[in-house]
Design a protein around this motif. Structure first.
Motif, mmCIF file in Angstrom:
data_model
loop_
_atom_site.group_PDB
_atom_site.id
_atom_site.type_symbol
_atom_site.label_atom_id
_atom_site.label_comp_id
_atom_site.label_asym_id
_atom_site.label_seq_id
_atom_site.Cartn_x
_atom_site.Cartn_y
_atom_site.Cartn_z
ATOM 1 N N UNK A 16 -54.212 -1.160 65.920
ATOM 2 C CA UNK A 16 -53.436 -0.108 65.933
ATOM 3 C C UNK A 16 -54.007 0.926 65.309
ATOM 4 N N UNK A 17 -54.710 1.137 64.555
ATOM 5 C CA UNK A 17 -55.556 2.234 63.943
ATOM 6 C C UNK A 17 -56.220 3.045 65.168
ATOM 7 N N UNK A 18 -56.619 2.411 66.241
ATOM 8 C CA UNK A 18 -57.178 2.930 67.434
ATOM 9 C C UNK A 18 -56.350 3.499 68.435
ATOM 10 N N UNK A 19 -55.087 3.111 68.167
ATOM 11 C CA UNK A 19 -54.133 3.576 68.980
ATOM 12 C C UNK A 19 -52.977 4.731 68.493
ATOM 13 N N UNK A 20 -52.732 4.774 67.245
ATOM 14 C CA UNK A 20 -51.789 5.775 66.673
ATOM 15 C C UNK A 20 -52.331 7.090 66.872
#
Length: 381
Positions: free
Chosen positions: A49-53
């Motif tokens: 999720x760090x790559x997506x938010x």
């Protein structure tokens, strides 16, 4: 449009759902899970999720590339399954943002309905025959069964006869107009598979699934050459590169799982690769409604599709059922053994968010059974 949050939900009987929210109010749902390792995949989703938010969710391919390659260590079932569920959710958002079903974004529908099959359990001929009869009554025209229960890598003559007897009992119930596939679940050795499969040929199974363990993919060609029965595999293969040697070995049916093999993006590519080997696609899916909806979207748009697995009423879902988490059950009906194509935007499934959040509060800790042979040694489940 930007991604604002990624949530996961541990829902009975053994699944993990994810929810991607955006600043424009559009929400996408996915199903990232390794059965029996749901908590581990949940941690992987949190890391990814760090790559997506903060990113634009409509850049599905770019985000897929980041999730699979923006780390030195890549691949494996946990990461591939985490990516798979997130990829499903991204496609869901893209379709909803454009007011189009995912299959339209994949090039458009090539069929109006998708034939589905159901699993039947039980180790005794009478048990599987009764289960097959129940599936026929539900409307299905095809079933899949275990070739055996616990069995040795080199089965005895009596055990081989038992495999044949189980299939014969089911064939008698189904008649000649319906199909039965046989799952070996990697329980047989290569030599045993070569000996057993030809004995099943007169009963005309649709295919024999996973005759040997995936680590012996380099021996699949020997199994294929031993029999005219179509060979299928792929539920424990997670990428195009892992499918390539199986296809080169001559499998007739590729069975990637939309919640394991990189999601819609990668399974679409696996299907295209399979087509170059004249192999058909039959996605593995003993999972929940989001995985099934994702599988169906691919099936609607895939020319070399064969049949779709689904788990409605499957015998080991005791704590919850696939349809418990959807608001509208009608799209999943199969009165004539097939699910009709739908054109709702995105994945086209309405998730009951309240039910999902309530289920997550209960959670689960599902683990697959651990089997042992009579001598105390480990046995393949």
């Amino acid at each position: 449009m930007k991604i604002t949050s990624v949530e996961t939900f541990l829902v009975p009987p053994r699944w993990l759902f994810c929810r991607i929210a955006t600043d424009e109010g559009i929400v996408g749902w996915g199903e990232p899970v390794v059965e029996g390792r749901a908590e581990t995949v949940r941690a992987a989703v949190d890391e990814l999720s760090d790559l997506l938010v903060g990113q634009d969710p409509r850049r599905v391919e770019d985000l897929w590339q980041l999730m699979t390659k923006a780390a030195f260590y890549r691949g494996g079932p946990v990461l591939s399954s985490a990516v798979a569920g997130l990829d499903q959710a991204l496609w869901d958002i893209l379709g909803k943002s454009l007011g189009a079903p995912v299959h339209q974004l994949l090039g458009g529908a090539v069929r109006d309905e998708v034939r589905v099959y159901g699993w039947i359990g039980g180790d005794e001929p009478s048990a599987v025959a009764d289960a097959a009869a129940q599936q026929v009554e539900s409307g299905l025209t095809a079933v899949k069964m275990n070739g055996s229960g616990r069995i040795g890598r080199m089965p005895t003559r009596q055990e081989v006869d038992g495999v044949v007897a189980r299939l014969a009992a089911v064939r008698e119930v189904l008649g000649d107009s319906r199909d039965v596939a046989v799952d070996f679940h990697g329980r047989f050795g290569v030599a045993a598979a070569r000996r057993v499969i030809p004995e099943l040929a007169p009963l005309h199974p649709l295919f024999v699934e996973e005759p040997v363990l995936p680590e012996y993919t380099h021996r699949l060609g020997d199994v294929v050459e031993a029999s005219a029965v179509p060979i299928a595999c792929g539920e424990r293969l997670y990428s195009r590169t892992e499918f390539l040697p199986a296809l080169q070995a001559g499998i007739a049916v590729a069975q990637p799982d939309l919640s394991h093999a990189g999601g819609i993006s990668e399974v679409r590519r696996i299907a295209s690769l399979a087509e170059t080997f004249d192999a058909l696609l039959a996605p593995h899916c003993p999972l929940g409604p989001i995985a099934l909806a994702s599988s169906l979207q691919v099936a609607f748009a895939t020319p070399n599709f064969l049949i779709q697995e689904q788990s409605i009423g499957i015998h080991y879902n005791t704590d919850a059922e696939l349809l418990d988490y959807v608001l509208d059950r009608a799209p999943f009906a199969f009165p004539d053994g097939a699910i009709r194509r739908w054109d709702a935007p995105g994945l086209g499934v309405d998730i009951d968010e309240d039910a999902v959040r309530a289920a997550d509060r209960r959670g689960h800790r599902w683990r697959n059974p651990v089997w042992r042979h009579d001598d105390g040694s480990f046995a393949e489940w």
